[in-house]
Design an enzyme around this catalytic site. Structure first.
Site, PDB file in Angstrom:
ATOM      1  N   GLU A 145       0.883  -1.164   0.000  1.00  0.00           N
ATOM      2  CA  GLU A 145       0.000   0.000   0.000  1.00  0.00           C
ATOM      3  C   GLU A 145       0.914   1.205   0.000  1.00  0.00           C
ATOM      4  OE1 GLU A 145      -1.624   3.104   0.613  1.00  0.00           O
ATOM      5  OE2 GLU A 145      -2.004   2.568   2.701  1.00  0.00           O
ATOM      6  N   CYS A 162      -2.589   8.870   3.365  1.00  0.00           N
ATOM      7  CA  CYS A 162      -2.337   8.270   2.046  1.00  0.00           C
ATOM      8  C   CYS A 162      -3.347   8.736   1.001  1.00  0.00           C
ATOM      9  CB  CYS A 162      -2.383   6.748   2.149  1.00  0.00           C
ATOM     10  SG  CYS A 162      -1.120   6.043   3.233  1.00  0.00           S
TER      11      CYS A 162
END
Length: 477
Positions: free
Chosen positions: A247, A283
């Site tokens: 990720e 993120c």
């Protein structure tokens, strides 16, 4: 305060330590174990030994442990929130929200522990398969190595620990150097919840050194990494046959269509939150906002006004929305990117100034697509606004990125919403939501330089188990 490693169900001293610093006050919070390669090896030994016990636990027992851990975490919410606020320099309100989400993530994990199921396969569908029944099961794979980032030091750890334990694996967490305290505290909580010793270990310290041990040890069956694309690519190149979930970065884009003009103020407020929550160190922070030219000026005005209302201050103050960044290096990098954009012709609408060890919320317009604030992940309190002629132009600009994690669109045109959703080259599309939106049970993963594989409890479990088929011949043998 001195904190050690957490191995085999208890905290143990380390020969070396390093200082964890609260970036807003620059005060030392704790001395934490700076683990050696040998200490990481010890953690792998213990996790490997504990795997037999974890695999033997019933799904009901694994669920009970996860539920109990969730209850204990909820009871200690304020203490955990304070730890997060200190080590991550996260506003206390956001830290409390992270604890709430972590409780929910653990409960989702407990629920999914009871629903890991295979399927029946009719072998008589093939010639010669008569007289046989077959079915599949999902088995745990073994020891999982988790490398986690600083920005969600509890919930992103739980997103790896929860599915791993729910599916009968053991896990070793190598937390971010800046934020090891939450995961160490969480590991102790799991021991209280009845988790077998060695099933959940935490080894703080230098990432490259400790990650190398994980990558080279064949008993680590999977690496789950959240962090930068540069490190993610390095892990992938060295992982061999290990499973890998990555990720990585993003520079999430949002389109606001003219059809949503009646909700302009509300959308602007949501977009401001999406851009500046936890200083943009998220993120899926909203970094690029494309607005239909018919409402651009009105949206720009509303967005800047709401940005200027944000309170900058001490992370332990309930009124604080924006505070110091995780370190001075981030502050200097972000300021240099803002300066680059302005030198290239961008207009600074507000912010762009250092304050304490942070930066005031910054809004830019008139940027070049090659400016770093547009094409790279800024991971800070900076957002760009840009007018577009229509949704086709917005779609083209949104896809002009090396990243592909989340994207959002506000529109009252259903046909347009579906066309954009199907055409965006990202892992998740949020219609009538900002891209800085995540629910902890949804699938979550990116494309392009945003990585591959999925988190979200049910989906992470699939990548932490292996499929086995069993056939029963009841006719003749």
């Amino acid at each position: 305060m001195i904190k050690g490693l957490f191995i085999n169900g208890k905290e143990v001293e380390s020969a070396n330590t390093y200082a964890v610093i609260q970036s807003h006050t620059e005060e030392e919070i704790a001395q934490v174990a700076d683990a050696t390669e040998e200490e990481m090896q010890e953690a792998i030994d213990r996790a490997h030994e504990a795997f037999r016990k974890m695999k033997a636990l019933t799904s009901n027992k694994r669920a009970e442990i996860l539920y109990k851990a969730a209850d204990l975490l909820e009871e200690e919410k304020e203490e955990f929130a304070r730890v997060i606020a200190l080590e991550a320099c996260k506003p206390i309100t956001a830290a409390r929200s992270e604890v709430d989400r972590s409780v929910q993530t653990l409960r989702f994990s407990g629920e999914e522990a009871k629903h890991i199921a295979g399927e029946y396969i009719p072998l008589d569908a093939a010639k010669g398969g008569e007289g046989r029944d077959a079915y599949t099961i999902h088995e745990p794979i073994g020891v999982i190595g988790a490398i986690t980032p600083f920005n969600f030091p509890l919930n992103l750890v739980v997103h790896k620990v929860g599915p791993a334990l729910a599916s009968g694996n053991t896990i070793i967490v190598k937390p971010a150097e800046q934020t090891p305290l939450s995961s160490l505290k969480l590991a102790g909580l799991f021991t209280k919840a009845g988790l077998p010793d060695g099933a959940f270990n935490v080894v703080p310290g230098e990432g490259p050194k400790l990650g190398k041990v994980m990558l080279e040890d064949s008993r680590i069956q999977k690496i789950s990494f959240t962090g930068s694309p540069q490190v993610g690519k390095l892990i992938k190149s060295q992982a061999g046959l290990k499973r890998v979930t990555l990720e990585l970065g993003s520079n999430s884009a949002l389109y606001v269509d003219n059809s949503a003009s009646d909700s302009l103020q509300k959308i602007a407020g949501k977009a401001v939150t999406g851009a500046f929550i936890y200083n943009g160190q998220v993120c899926i922070s909203t970094q690029r906002i494309y607005v239909h030219e018919g409402m651009f000026e009105a949206f720009k005005q509303a967005f800047v006004e709401k940005t200027n209302e944000l309170a900058f201050g001490d992370p332990l103050d309930d009124e604080t929305m924006v505070t110091s960044l995780i370190n001075k290096k981030s502050q200097e990098r972000i300021l240099s990117w803002i300066d680059e954009a302005v030198e290239n012709g961008a207009t600074l609408l507000t912010g762009g100034e250092r304050k304490a060890n942070g930066i005031l919320p910054t809004v830019l317009t008139g940027i070049q697509s090659s400016d770093k604030v547009s094409c790279r992940e800024i991971f800070g309190p900076v957002v760009i606004l840009q007018p577009v002629q229509n949704h086709e132009e917005a779609l083209q600009l949104m896809n002009e990125s090396d990243f592909g994690l989340n994207a959002g669109v506000f529109t009252n045109n259903l046909q347009q919403a579906l066309k954009i959703a199907h055409s965006l080259d990202v892992g998740q599309v949020l219609v009538n939501d900002v891209p800085t939106t995540r629910f902890d049970h949804m699938p979550y993963g990116g494309v392009k330089d945003s990585g591959y594989g999925h988190e979200g409890i049910k989906y992470a479990i699939k990548e932490m188990t292996r499929l086995k088929m069993i056939s029963l011949n009841y006719c003749c043998f």
